[in-house]
Scaffold this active site. Structure first.
Site, PDB file in Angstrom:
ATOM      1  N   TRP A   1       0.820  -1.213   0.000  1.00 28.97           N
ATOM      2  CA  TRP A   1       0.000   0.000   0.000  1.00 28.97           C
ATOM      3  C   TRP A   1       0.853   1.263   0.000  1.00 28.97           C
ATOM      4  O   TRP A   1       0.327   2.367  -0.004  1.00 28.97           O
ATOM      5  CB  TRP A   1      -0.902   0.031   1.239  1.00 28.97           C
TER       6      TRP A   1
ATOM      7  N   GLU B   1      -4.928   1.280   6.501  1.00 25.13           N
ATOM      8  CA  GLU B   1      -4.973   1.824   7.859  1.00 25.13           C
ATOM      9  C   GLU B   1      -6.015   1.116   8.714  1.00 25.13           C
ATOM     10  O   GLU B   1      -5.790   0.880   9.893  1.00 25.13           O
ATOM     11  CB  GLU B   1      -5.228   3.330   7.826  1.00 25.13           C
TER      12      GLU B   1
ATOM     13  N   THR C   1      -2.905  -4.476  14.445  1.00 26.63           N
ATOM     14  CA  THR C   1      -2.527  -5.647  13.669  1.00 26.63           C
ATOM     15  C   THR C   1      -1.176  -5.383  13.000  1.00 26.63           C
ATOM     16  O   THR C   1      -0.965  -4.315  12.434  1.00 26.63           O
ATOM     17  CB  THR C   1      -3.573  -5.955  12.589  1.00 26.63           C
TER      18      THR C   1
ATOM     19  N   LEU D   1      -8.663 -12.132  10.088  1.00 29.40           N
ATOM     20  CA  LEU D   1      -7.907 -10.923  10.430  1.00 29.40           C
ATOM     21  C   LEU D   1      -8.283 -10.382  11.803  1.00 29.40           C
ATOM     22  O   LEU D   1      -7.488  -9.700  12.451  1.00 29.40           O
ATOM     23  CB  LEU D   1      -8.128  -9.855   9.355  1.00 29.40           C
TER      24      LEU D   1
ATOM     25  N   TYR E   1     -11.066  -8.522  14.794  1.00 24.37           N
ATOM     26  CA  TYR E   1     -11.722  -7.210  14.971  1.00 24.37           C
ATOM     27  C   TYR E   1     -12.608  -6.897  13.768  1.00 24.37           C
ATOM     28  O   TYR E   1     -12.391  -5.933  13.037  1.00 24.37           O
ATOM     29  CB  TYR E   1     -10.681  -6.113  15.188  1.00 24.37           C
TER      30      TYR E   1
ATOM     31  N   TYR F   1      -6.235   8.752  15.425  1.00 26.04           N
ATOM     32  CA  TYR F   1      -5.038   8.316  14.707  1.00 26.04           C
ATOM     33  C   TYR F   1      -5.316   8.082  13.226  1.00 26.04           C
ATOM     34  O   TYR F   1      -4.627   8.626  12.350  1.00 26.04           O
ATOM     35  CB  TYR F   1      -4.441   7.027  15.301  1.00 26.04           C
TER      36      TYR F   1
ATOM     37  N   ASP G   1       0.290   6.968  16.622  1.00 21.59           N
ATOM     38  CA  ASP G   1      -0.142   5.624  17.004  1.00 21.59           C
ATOM     39  C   ASP G   1       0.697   5.172  18.198  1.00 21.59           C
ATOM     40  O   ASP G   1       1.479   5.940  18.759  1.00 21.59           O
ATOM     41  CB  ASP G   1       0.021   4.674  15.822  1.00 21.59           C
TER      42      ASP G   1
ATOM     43  N   CYS H   1      12.889   1.460  17.717  1.00 23.94           N
ATOM     44  CA  CYS H   1      12.491   1.929  19.048  1.00 23.94           C
ATOM     45  C   CYS H   1      11.334   1.080  19.560  1.00 23.94           C
ATOM     46  O   CYS H   1      10.280   1.568  19.933  1.00 23.94           O
ATOM     47  CB  CYS H   1      12.108   3.404  19.003  1.00 23.94           C
TER      48      CYS H   1
ATOM     49  N   CYS I   1      18.958   0.714  20.223  1.00 22.66           N
ATOM     50  CA  CYS I   1      19.404   2.101  20.116  1.00 22.66           C
ATOM     51  C   CYS I   1      20.627   2.253  19.210  1.00 22.66           C
ATOM     52  O   CYS I   1      20.887   3.341  18.684  1.00 22.66           O
ATOM     53  CB  CYS I   1      19.699   2.669  21.502  1.00 22.66           C
TER      54      CYS I   1
END
Length: 367
Positions: free
Chosen positions: A26, A45, A51, A88, A90, A125, A143, A195, A201
């Site tokens: 995408w 999105e 996910t 998938l 939800y 978001y 997010d 992160c 780091c």
DNA sequence: GAATCGTGGAA
DNA sequence: TTTCCAAGATT
């Protein structure tokens, strides 16, 4: 707050992202222009909510082949939409996406952030992310990754989500300076690949200016949050067959696995009455089905009824040949797969009438 | 504001 | 095996 200037502070993110960014189905090649297909951004999105990227990729590819435009999705059958989302999780995201596509097909794309946020399934978001990634609006999309990254960079104590308004205000000028789509995705990609909760780091382009890093507090920022407690139940999952048809719950409007077809279940309780879970019958080996806040010990069973039973209220008899086309959650898919086991034979129900009445009583979703 | 909503990968 | 939790939103 005496935070540094975001455009300068975050500047190294842009060249870093251009160097390491993943190719995703995408993701546009040119991150400085508006996206050639805003619908692809919207689909990605919604799928990416809670996910991981690797999980979404095959679903996204199939989805875009099956529903290539908002109009095609809006016109699609709801079972077909859920079938494409099957596995998938939800699942209300699929219904939100179909509804949002309908609005876009009818009225065109919203022209501002407020318009995007009014689409179903788009919260703070996702609305901002679509604005930035699809349309290059300087809308700060924060997010979970971004909150973690910013909390460490600015050495914020406590839950960074409580300071969302301040953080959006801080990031906004950097979006305009470094490119809304590019910086939005760079911030999330840094959180997803470097992160992380256990960060690397040594590979971070901002390590030299990271407040938590300099203070030696990376491990404690952000603080861990308590998770929801999981309830455990035991249930029988029943494939009740008569005349080559099976008894199924049609899709519920709300609740666990809403929008999907489900096998009838009988929850095992201490005071099981006659006609309940047949203690003498053995089905296939059971398994544990885990949801976010629910753990099920599942015992699958295939029962044969004699022909001529009346319809059970709230349930539907569905022909065996049509089972594969029904959208189901993982638990119910698993029993459907077991029914295709070669040589598998149903067991005779000991008290069919009592069983059916129990199924009516337990008909509520996620009982 | 807390509860709810799926699944799978990784530590 | 457990535990965590991931490009969150809704009610």
């Amino acid at each position: 707050m005496s935070w540094p200037s975001a455009p300068e502070f975050l500047a190294p993110l842009a060249p870093w992202f251009d160097r390491v960014r993943r190719e995703l189905p995408w993701r546009a090649a040119d991150l400085e222009a508006p996206h050639p297909d805003p619908y692809a951004v919207l689909v990605s999105e919604l799928m990416l909510q809670q996910t991981q990227v690797a999980t979404v990729i095959p679903f996204f590819t199939r989805w875009m082949e099956r529903f290539p435009t908002p109009a095609r999705l809006a016109a699609a059958d709801e079972d077909a939409v859920h079938k494409a989302w099957e596995g998938l999780g939800y699942y209300r995201r699929a219904r939100f996406l179909k509804a949002a596509a309908g609005t876009v097909a009818d009225e065109g794309w919203p022209t501002d952030l407020q318009g995007l946020a009014a689409l179903p399934g788009l919260g703070p978001y996702t609305a901002a992310a679509v604005g930035a990634i699809a349309f290059q609006w300087p809308t700060p999309a924060l997010d979970g990754n971004a909150f973690r990254v910013l909390a460490r960079l600015l050495e914020l104590d406590g839950d960074p989500k409580t300071r969302a308004a301040d953080l959006r205000t801080w990031v906004a000028p950097a979006l305009a300076a470094l490119g809304p789509s590019r910086l939005t995705q760079a911030l999330m990609e840094l959180g997803a690949t470097v992160c992380t909760p256990q960060p690397a780091c040594g590979r971070c382009p901002l390590a030299d200016r990271c407040g938590a890093r300099v203070a030696g507090r990376v491990a404690e920022i952000p603080p861990a949050t308590r998770r929801a407690q999981v309830r455990s139940i035991e249930l029988w999952l029943l494939a009740v067959e008569a005349e080559d048809r099976f008894l199924l719950h049609p899709p519920a409007v709300r609740g666990l696995l809403a929008g999907l077809w489900r096998w009838p279940t009988l929850e095992v309780t201490a005071g099981d009455a006659p006609g309940g879970p047949p203690p003498g019958l053995q089905g296939w080996p059971g398994w544990t089905q885990v949801y976010t806040h629910r753990r099920e010990a599942v015992r699958p069973l295939h029962l044969q009824l004699e022909a001529g039973f009346q319809e059970a209220s709230g349930l539907r008899w569905m022909p065996r040949t049509g089972l594969a086309a029904l959208p189901m959650g993982k638990r119910d898919q698993r029993l459907r797969d077991l029914l295709r086991t070669p040589g598998e034979a149903p067991l005779e129900a000991p008290d069919p009438q009592a069983l059916l009445s129990r199924l009516r009583a337990d008909g509520a979703p996620s009982a």
